[in-house]
Design a protein around this motif. Sequence first.
Motif, PDB file in Angstrom:
ATOM      1  N   GLN A  43      14.011  13.116  41.276  1.00 40.25           N
ATOM      2  CA  GLN A  43      15.437  12.819  41.358  1.00 40.25           C
ATOM      3  C   GLN A  43      16.138  13.325  40.101  1.00 40.25           C
ATOM      4  N   ARG A  99      20.228   2.487  44.945  1.00 45.00           N
ATOM      5  CA  ARG A  99      20.658   3.833  44.570  1.00 45.00           C
ATOM      6  C   ARG A  99      20.657   3.976  43.051  1.00 45.00           C
ATOM      7  N   GLU A 109      11.900   5.425  44.765  1.00 45.17           N
ATOM      8  CA  GLU A 109      12.300   6.601  45.539  1.00 45.17           C
ATOM      9  C   GLU A 109      11.148   7.106  46.407  1.00 45.17           C
TER      10      GLU A 109
END
Length: 476
Positions: A325, A140, A124
């Motif tokens: 995240q 993802r 990320e």
Amino acid sequence: MACEFNVNQIIEATGGKSLSVIAKSFIGVGSDSRVQLENQIFIALRGDKFDAHEFLSQAVANGAKCLIVDKDSAVSAELISQITVILVKDTLTALQDLAKYWRQKITAKVFAITGSNGKTTTKEFAATILRSQFKVHYSRGSYNNHWGVPLTILGISRFHGVAVVEIGMNHPGEITALSKIAKPDVVLCTTVGRSHIGNFNGSIEAVAEAKEEIYLANPEAIKIFNYDNEFTLNMFERVVKLKGTEKTYVYSSFSAGSEVSLRATHLTLDGLRVVGQIGGVKGETQVPVFGRHNVANLMAASCVAIVMKMEPELIWATLSKCHSQWGRGQLVKIENGPTVIFDAYNANPDSMAITIRNTYEIPTSDDGGRKFLVLGEMLELGADTNKYHCELGQLVGDADFDGVWFFGPSYKSFEAGVKSTPFSKTLIVSESYEEPLANKLRSMLNQRDVVVMKGSRGMKLERVMHCWDPQFATTY
């Protein structure tokens, strides 16, 4: 935009045969019948609890123009008259074959990242930094297994300059197999630790050997190494002995001569103050992520950017855009309640110890703020499960938190570990998640308190969050 296929290419890649040809060209591959699939190929995968062959009509209703199946009996005459259908021997193998075919067509530089801890966060962070200069595609969530990696490759378009692919592993040979799909140009192992150690007879050396496949299976790739982990350092030394330092990059908080060297000078709930050098350029910045362990992830991501020949000044300027995240050191403020560090996506003995040290270090409010832990079972630890949970209990007890709730099958071992220390504050243990206990702990907390939640993904600690805040997103 994503991959592009016509019918002949699908048949060439998979060895399948057409049952019907209506549309002849497609953009993108999907495996979830519940989402928009406009002009895409829908591939009917199956798992332990589902078989996508049961949802072919839903996929067509959501716009799919081609179905790849391995059960022709699942395709009605009506569907065959409406849509292109390709029959293959096995849909998972077909998915992987499509990805291998498409990988040969694209020009994006592919980075593959593995590691016991930090691979998803590094991915990320790297994507965040690279986006300041390149068109980037990246995995993802944790799309890092035998179906996630090919779907990630198939998500790369002809227009992407860089792709960052996460490679997971829970048994020997898996990284080698996934490398044959991703064919990475650059490879990195973030750390070796005790994640999935139960699948390796309790041997961290066996885990390291499996992780080293990322380098051995990709001999021509550029290699990035973490110089601060003993196992990845050993990997570096073996590579240098065989091939020298050409096409190798190193990051370290302690070793001179590294391409990237960073350290944290100050830690708060809101982030890290980071200083050091990137590509020889000194700097300092604030990064809104929790925990000193993220310094290693920031260094790894910066090293990825150095490989892409980004200017160090631009990398420094972009670090402050890196953020946590879902479920990975995620900062959540409960209305009229505590601040929560929600770090419940994964857990093993090493990451648990890091979290406890980080929590111990962060300052609380000056007007009586307290620190609490909510911990879930660490899964896939094998025969040493009880030992590791007892050690975790000892570590928690010695850290002297104001309150602790542990739930999971090893609760007795955890409790024994805590009770072997002088810990004398609130201790709650249970074999499984119990909402009355979640409510009990919530009643003890106020707005000055900090709660850190961590456990393996299978423990679903988001249930605690949803109990305390029904608006909290329970999926990532």
